[in-house]
Design an enzyme around this catalytic site. Sequence first.
Site, PDB file in Angstrom:
ATOM      1  N   TYR A 183       1.025  -1.223  -0.067  1.00  0.00           N
ATOM      2  CA  TYR A 183       0.124  -0.027   0.020  1.00  0.00           C
ATOM      3  C   TYR A 183       0.939   1.188   0.081  1.00  0.00           C
ATOM      4  O   TYR A 183       1.851   1.457   0.754  1.00  0.00           O
ATOM      5  CB  TYR A 183      -0.957  -0.146   1.071  1.00  0.00           C
ATOM      6  CG  TYR A 183      -1.528   1.268   1.544  1.00  0.00           C
ATOM      7  CD1 TYR A 183      -2.370   1.945   0.703  1.00  0.00           C
ATOM      8  CD2 TYR A 183      -1.243   1.917   2.713  1.00  0.00           C
ATOM      9  CE1 TYR A 183      -2.798   3.280   0.739  1.00  0.00           C
ATOM     10  CE2 TYR A 183      -1.793   3.290   3.020  1.00  0.00           C
ATOM     11  CZ  TYR A 183      -2.746   3.839   2.222  1.00  0.00           C
ATOM     12  OH  TYR A 183      -3.177   4.830   2.179  1.00  0.00           O
TER      13      TYR A 183
ATOM     14  N   ASP B  20      -0.340  -7.198   6.655  1.00  0.00           N
ATOM     15  CA  ASP B  20      -1.571  -6.229   6.533  1.00  0.00           C
ATOM     16  C   ASP B  20      -2.892  -7.064   5.743  1.00  0.00           C
ATOM     17  O   ASP B  20      -2.731  -7.546   4.618  1.00  0.00           O
ATOM     18  CB  ASP B  20      -1.383  -5.024   5.459  1.00  0.00           C
ATOM     19  CG  ASP B  20      -2.242  -3.882   5.269  1.00  0.00           C
ATOM     20  OD1 ASP B  20      -3.625  -4.479   5.324  1.00  0.00           O
ATOM     21  OD2 ASP B  20      -1.858  -2.916   4.841  1.00  0.00           O
TER      22      ASP B  20
ATOM     23  N   LYS C 102     -11.732   0.370   6.315  1.00  0.00           N
ATOM     24  CA  LYS C 102     -12.273  -0.454   5.111  1.00  0.00           C
ATOM     25  C   LYS C 102     -13.225  -1.515   5.603  1.00  0.00           C
ATOM     26  O   LYS C 102     -14.229  -1.129   6.028  1.00  0.00           O
ATOM     27  CB  LYS C 102     -11.000  -1.070   4.267  1.00  0.00           C
ATOM     28  CG  LYS C 102      -9.797  -0.155   4.429  1.00  0.00           C
ATOM     29  CD  LYS C 102     -10.234   1.104   3.533  1.00  0.00           C
ATOM     30  CE  LYS C 102      -9.076   1.876   2.969  1.00  0.00           C
ATOM     31  NZ  LYS C 102      -8.384   2.631   3.652  1.00  0.00           N
TER      32      LYS C 102
HETATM   33  C1  LIG Z   1      -4.035  -1.995   2.253  1.00  0.00           C
HETATM   34  C2  LIG Z   1      -4.103  -0.716   3.259  1.00  0.00           C
HETATM   35  N1  LIG Z   1      -3.312  -0.724   4.439  1.00  0.00           N
HETATM   36  C3  LIG Z   1      -3.339   0.342   4.919  1.00  0.00           C
HETATM   37  C4  LIG Z   1      -3.948   1.432   4.800  1.00  0.00           C
HETATM   38  C5  LIG Z   1      -3.950   2.722   5.559  1.00  0.00           C
HETATM   39  O1  LIG Z   1      -5.037   2.769   6.246  1.00  0.00           O
HETATM   40  P1  LIG Z   1      -5.585   4.217   6.773  1.00  0.00           P
HETATM   41  O2  LIG Z   1      -6.037   5.225   5.536  1.00  0.00           O
HETATM   42  O3  LIG Z   1      -6.981   3.844   7.657  1.00  0.00           O
HETATM   43  O4  LIG Z   1      -4.557   4.971   7.658  1.00  0.00           O
HETATM   44  C6  LIG Z   1      -4.917   1.224   3.407  1.00  0.00           C
HETATM   45  C7  LIG Z   1      -5.586   2.710   3.100  1.00  0.00           C
HETATM   46  O5  LIG Z   1      -6.142   2.784   2.010  1.00  0.00           O
HETATM   47  C8  LIG Z   1      -4.770   0.280   2.663  1.00  0.00           C
HETATM   48  O6  LIG Z   1      -5.485   0.165   1.599  1.00  0.00           O
END
Ligand SMILES: Cc1ncc(COP(=O)(O)O)c(C=O)c1O
Length: 388
Positions: free
Chosen positions: A104, A176, A201
Amino acid sequence: MQTGHLGEHTRSVRAGERLDRAVGGVTTPIHTAAAYMAADDVEGAYRYPRYMNIPTQAAPAEKLAALEGAGAGLVLASGMAAISSSLLAVLTTGDHVVLQADLYGGTHRFLMAELARLGIGFALVPQADPARLEAAVTECTRAVFVETPSNPLLRLIDLEGVAAMARRRGLVSMVDNTFASPINQRPLDLGFDLSIHSGTKYLNGHSDLNCGAVAGSKAHIDAVRERAINFGQTLNTYDCYLLERGMKTLAMRMARHNENAQAVAEFLTRRRGVAAVHFPGLPDHPGHALAKRQMRGFGGMLSFELDCPPEAARAFMGRLELILEAVSLGGIESLACFPAVTSHAKMSREARLAIGVTDTLVRLSVGCEDAADIIADLGQAMDAAAIA
Ligand SMILES: Cc1ncc(COP(=O)(O)O)c(C=O)c1O
């Protein structure tokens, strides 16, 4: 209430709740106080929101632990809070971490902007698998971090293999798990130490909250909590309430996401003008056999390559009516975006193309609407943009 023996729908609904016994309410109340009188049921005797020892905060954390099969859970202010606290719970100056290259974008940015400043080394491994990750381990390596299925190409990595490698090399393993959710994938069962989420999400599921979460053994979570307390990454109690409420329908929503995404992916494989469909539930996806082994559902995320010039792809996006063009994912409403100009916009064009993120790649977060309506919307937008 002990919930370990209960089904995942029951755990989604009931695990972690702190019922309002004083008045008989059937939900966890929102505790608004930022100062509490001494209580003998709290370690250290005082409750304080930043210490995350308020019942409204404990409820979603315990629900997550129950769904992940973990000793403990923690909810935090964002997915990035969960990722940064988890990494910094293990890594200190002079240490090193091995990660897969197609991460990400925010995680990638954290490595570049923060780990480097702290004197923490890292290796980004392209086409990561357990052997390639192991080859990047040095004597300073303390942790391995992966993301599966990955964003936006839904590549899979063998979690059991990575966990076994990590144990052999004495590393803390982190994944993740945002794209899968604990309903579709339970990394701790496969030997992982920490399962991390952007709770923004699927966990919350309604695109109205920014939060993060981590699950693992009590010892690992205590270490993450310590970092999160010191960096002030706490989730406030109002948002904890919303998260717990959202998570009550997690198992139900994921069943629907899985079913809808499978139908949409199958439609796209048949549709003219689509050059490739990336979805682990398709038999020709390179990770299909692995997905069947390590996932219990293929998830609601997919991406597809339009066989047209970028202007036609842009026109397609503009003609969608039901599906909203937006970043983020995992909500009950279907969302589409071009990763090239959203999640991967900060990468150079060459680096982006090298990992397969082209200008006509569309990422779709398939929601909980009727699959037939989502499919009809995709079809009419492709027709309107003369993609055939
Ligand atoms: C796979 C993944 N991990 C982590 C994150 C980060 O999350 P946050 O925006 O809640 O900090 C995202 C955000 O799009 C994501 O898609």
